[in-house]
Write an enzyme that holds these catalytic residues in place. Structure first.
Site, short mmCIF file in Angstrom:
data_model
loop_
_atom_site.label_atom_id
_atom_site.label_comp_id
_atom_site.label_asym_id
_atom_site.label_seq_id
_atom_site.Cartn_x
_atom_site.Cartn_y
_atom_site.Cartn_z
N HIS A 25 0.84 -1.21 -0.02
CA HIS A 25 -0.06 0.01 0.02
C HIS A 25 0.78 1.33 0.08
O HIS A 25 0.52 2.15 0.76
CB HIS A 25 -1.13 0.01 1.31
CG HIS A 25 -1.91 -1.05 1.11
ND1 HIS A 25 -2.69 -1.58 2.43
CD2 HIS A 25 -2.33 -1.85 0.27
CE1 HIS A 25 -3.43 -2.47 1.91
NE2 HIS A 25 -3.37 -2.86 0.72
C1 LIG Z 1 -0.04 -7.21 -4.94
C2 LIG Z 1 -0.85 -6.12 -4.55
C3 LIG Z 1 -1.91 -6.31 -3.74
C4 LIG Z 1 -2.69 -5.37 -3.19
N1 LIG Z 1 -3.91 -5.91 -2.63
C5 LIG Z 1 -4.91 -4.97 -2.33
C6 LIG Z 1 -6.12 -5.36 -1.98
O1 LIG Z 1 -6.49 -6.38 -1.90
N2 LIG Z 1 -7.41 -4.31 -1.94
C7 LIG Z 1 -7.00 -3.03 -2.11
O2 LIG Z 1 -8.05 -2.15 -2.01
N3 LIG Z 1 -5.76 -2.63 -2.39
C8 LIG Z 1 -4.76 -3.41 -2.74
N4 LIG Z 1 -3.41 -2.91 -3.33
C9 LIG Z 1 -3.35 -1.72 -3.45
C10 LIG Z 1 -4.05 -0.96 -4.40
O3 LIG Z 1 -4.21 -1.78 -5.60
C11 LIG Z 1 -3.22 0.11 -4.99
O4 LIG Z 1 -2.89 0.92 -4.13
C12 LIG Z 1 -4.20 0.88 -6.24
O5 LIG Z 1 -4.54 0.23 -7.02
C13 LIG Z 1 -3.15 2.12 -6.68
O6 LIG Z 1 -3.84 2.61 -7.68
P1 LIG Z 1 -3.09 3.86 -8.58
O7 LIG Z 1 -3.97 4.39 -9.29
O8 LIG Z 1 -2.19 4.84 -7.44
O9 LIG Z 1 -1.74 3.21 -9.46
P2 LIG Z 1 -1.73 1.92 -10.36
O10 LIG Z 1 -3.09 1.30 -10.15
O11 LIG Z 1 -0.53 1.24 -9.95
O12 LIG Z 1 -2.01 2.56 -11.75
C14 LIG Z 1 -0.60 3.18 -12.12
C15 LIG Z 1 -0.58 2.77 -13.71
O13 LIG Z 1 0.26 3.67 -14.52
C16 LIG Z 1 0.98 2.78 -15.40
N5 LIG Z 1 2.33 3.70 -15.56
C17 LIG Z 1 3.30 3.83 -14.51
N6 LIG Z 1 4.24 4.34 -15.07
C18 LIG Z 1 4.00 4.38 -16.29
C19 LIG Z 1 5.00 5.14 -17.40
N7 LIG Z 1 6.21 5.67 -17.24
N8 LIG Z 1 4.29 4.75 -18.85
C20 LIG Z 1 3.15 4.52 -18.95
N9 LIG Z 1 2.39 3.82 -17.87
C21 LIG Z 1 2.81 3.82 -16.70
C22 LIG Z 1 1.12 1.41 -14.70
O14 LIG Z 1 1.40 0.44 -15.57
C23 LIG Z 1 -0.26 1.21 -13.94
O15 LIG Z 1 -1.20 0.81 -15.06
C24 LIG Z 1 -2.66 -4.08 -3.62
C25 LIG Z 1 -1.37 -3.74 -4.51
C26 LIG Z 1 -0.56 -4.68 -4.74
C27 LIG Z 1 0.57 -4.44 -5.68
#
Ligand SMILES: Cc1cc2nc3c(=O)[nH]c(=O)nc-3n(C[C@H](O)[C@H](O)[C@H](O)COP(=O)(O)OP(=O)(O)OC[C@H]3O[C@@H](n4cnc5c(N)ncnc54)[C@H](O)[C@@H]3O)c2cc1C
Length: 550
Positions: free
Chosen positions: A466
């Protein structure tokens, strides 16, 4: 021909997909840049396969932390989704909004307009809740939220043990009352992982005004103090995707600060060290890194009740085949079907410890199943004061960033974690578990003193995955803030960050729901709309929290 759109979003993750959907729905043209590819296939779509994608380079960026001094210099895995849906496509699918007080704290720290009364309408707008508390939950949003079938008797034993230990029972921890023990919710719908890609991106892409581009974003292009586009590499060539209105970074708490720094926005001295021209000197970029740590408290079972019987090639094949042909059975759940949220001591007004119960003894990443039948609770403190940072390793966009959490660097962390272990043991010691408990596998009955528990924590604490807070939202005159309360990057025009990196402080639970909520709310800011009217539902707080722990 240059590609351009009103809004260019970097990252099709939890927040990015929600924004693509809302902006396209409003008629704006949207280009989403995503480095990862398709989410097709059972590894992502079958909920019970959750431990696979987080270990696959195809779907994961593959980051690791620097050696963590307080955890025996271990380098912890920092999985981040690299696929449409982002981390929501590789996560554990547990659905937790967080506690109402988390958002009031955000507001009090300078995130004006992000108190619970302000964000509750956005949680409702995004949700399609199946079984949640009426009035508190959304029922027609894109994000389906369900509960597992809870057929295994261990799920009920866990809630009953919590009750026997003197804690409350909550029917919906995402409703009025988080505190207590009860059923856990999951982003699973009709047997499939209901990622942000399934909920938001795929419907958005059906519109002519929303386009997904598979490319690697290198930096934001800033001309005369205004973000005008994003430089990417696509199919081996470099190009600029241009934004007519705004660029939005939604690249996660690791890659959004990295992209800001590569674009000249961050601590000036650090940028100069890497040969980057400074556009805006913002010391907060990459700072304020937070996470949840957890331990798996594992018990051996005295009866063959756990999922261990399926933990072999034949068992997994059977579960997989049933899921593939019928979309049902064990494959259709993440197996996190009971939860608990408690307070570590009297004098704390809302929960600061979370439990995930699992009817098998195994690591989150699927490695090392304990021998034989068993079960476990994942437990960890929710509001550690330890802070780390994401910094650049190099000015080369292809280089992994430096991720340093400084886990367990606040003295209070140790007391809280010991308390987590002792309170979990007390739960497993209740009458409800008598028919099922054989012995404690880990930490193990011999591990009792503070020093022994600390050794165990140093060697076994794991990230709950997280990370957040690295582009903190705050008032525009706050030197440590990176974005203002409308998610605009302070010091640059035409650029926002909207994802888990803008959280001022980590929320009480898992981060997918709050990340999607950020995408939902920032969409309204991008469109220049008035936020949804605030809603003054008051959360349940233990009436005697000052005097009692439960
Ligand atoms: C293994 C794991 C288990 C988890 N379990 C849970 C759970 O059970 N329940 C829950 O609520 N949360 C869980 N989490 C946490 C939650 O999923 C994340 O906190 C949340 O999805 C983050 O969202 P975000 O929009 O910040 O980023 P992300 O969803 O990570 O999205 C970022 C996106 O940007 C893209 N990106 C990044 N850099 C670039 C670049 N330079 N060029 C092009 N594209 C790029 C990435 O490929 C990705 O698709 C878990 C996370 C992980 C990794």
């Amino acid at each position: 021909m240059t590609m351009e759109a009103d809004f260019v979003i970097v990252g099709a993750g939890s927040a990015g997909c929600a924004m693509a959907y809302r902006l396209a729905e409003a008629g704006a043209s949207v280009l989403v840049i995503e480095h990862g590819g398709s989410d097709a296939g059972p590894f992502i779509q079958m909920p019970a396969a959750l431990s696979y994608p987080m270990n696959m380079r195809r779907y994961d960026w593959g980051y690791r932390s620097e050696p963590e001094p307080n955890l025996n210099n271990r380098r912890l895995a920092v999985p981040r989704g690299k696929v449409i849906g982002g981390s929501s496509s590789i996560n554990g699918m547990v659905y937790v909004r967080g506690h109402a007080r988390d958002y009031d704290h955000w507001r009090d720290q300078g995130a004006d307009g992000w108190g619970y009364a302000d964000v509750l309408p956005y949680f409702r707008r995004m949700e399609h809740s199946h079984g949640g508390q009426a009035g508190w939950r959304g029922t027609d949003g894109p994000l389906h939220v369900t509960r597992g079938p809870r057929k295994n008797p261990l799920f009920h034993a866990f809630v009953e043990a919590g009750r026997q230990a003197g804690y409350g029972v909550t029917e919906d921890y995402n409703g009025e009352r988080q505190e207590g023990f009860g059923p856990m919710e999951q982003t699973v719908f009709r047997g499939r992982r209901w990622s942000a890609a399934n909920a938001y991106l795929k419907p958005a892409l059906k519109r002519a005004n929303c386009t997904l581009i598979r490319a690697f974003a290198r930096r934001v292009v800033i001309e005369n103090g205004r973000a005008v586009g994003v430089e990417v590499t696509r199919g081996g060539t470099r190009e600029v995707i241009r934004a007519r209105r705004e660029v939005v970074l939604a690249a996660s708490s690791i890659n959004s600060p990295k992209l800001l720094m590569l674009s000249g926005i961050g601590p000036a001295a650090h940028l100069r060290d890497h040969g980057i021209d400074v556009v805006a000197d913002r010391r907060g970029v990459g700072a304020n890194l937070q996470d949840h740590l957890e331990l798996y408290i594992q018990m051996g079972a005295s009866q063959p009740v756990s999922l261990f019987k399926y933990w072999n090639l034949w068992g997994k094949a059977l579960v997989g085949a049933q899921w593939l042909f019928t979309g049902t059975g064990l494959g259709a759940s993440n197996q996190f079907e009971s939860a608990g949220f408690i307070r570590s001591r009297a004098g704390i007004d809302y929960p600061d410890i979370q439990f995930h119960f699992l009817p098998i003894a195994v690591r989150y990443d699927g490695k090392v199943a304990a021998e034989g039948h068993g079960f476990q609770a994942h437990v960890g403190p929710m509001r550690s004061a330890s802070r780390g940072a994401v910094t650049l390793r190099s000015g080369d966009p292809a280089a992994d960033p430096v991720i340093r959490f400084n886990y367990m660097s606040d003295p209070q962390d140790w007391w809280e974690f010991r308390q987590c272990i002792r309170l979990t043991r007390e739960i497993f010691g209740q009458e409800a578990f008598k028919p099922f408990v054989k012995h404690e596998i880990q930490p193990g009955a011999a591990v009792q003193s503070d020093a022994e528990l600390d050794d165990f924590i140093r060697e076994h604490a794991e990230s709950a995955y997280h990370p957040c807070g690295t582009c903190r939202m705050g008032r525009a005159d706050d030197a440590d803030a990176v974005v203002d309360p409308q998610a605009r990057v302070i010091g640059v025009e035409g650029l926002r960050v909207a994802d888990s990196s803008i959280f001022p402080r980590i929320t009480n639970g898992n981060l997918n729901a709050p990340s999607i909520m950020v995408g939902e709310k920032v969409s309204d800011h991008l469109l220049g709309r008035d936020p949804l009217p605030s809603d003054n539902h008051l959360p349940w707080i233990h009436p005697d929290w000052q005097a009692t722990q439960r």
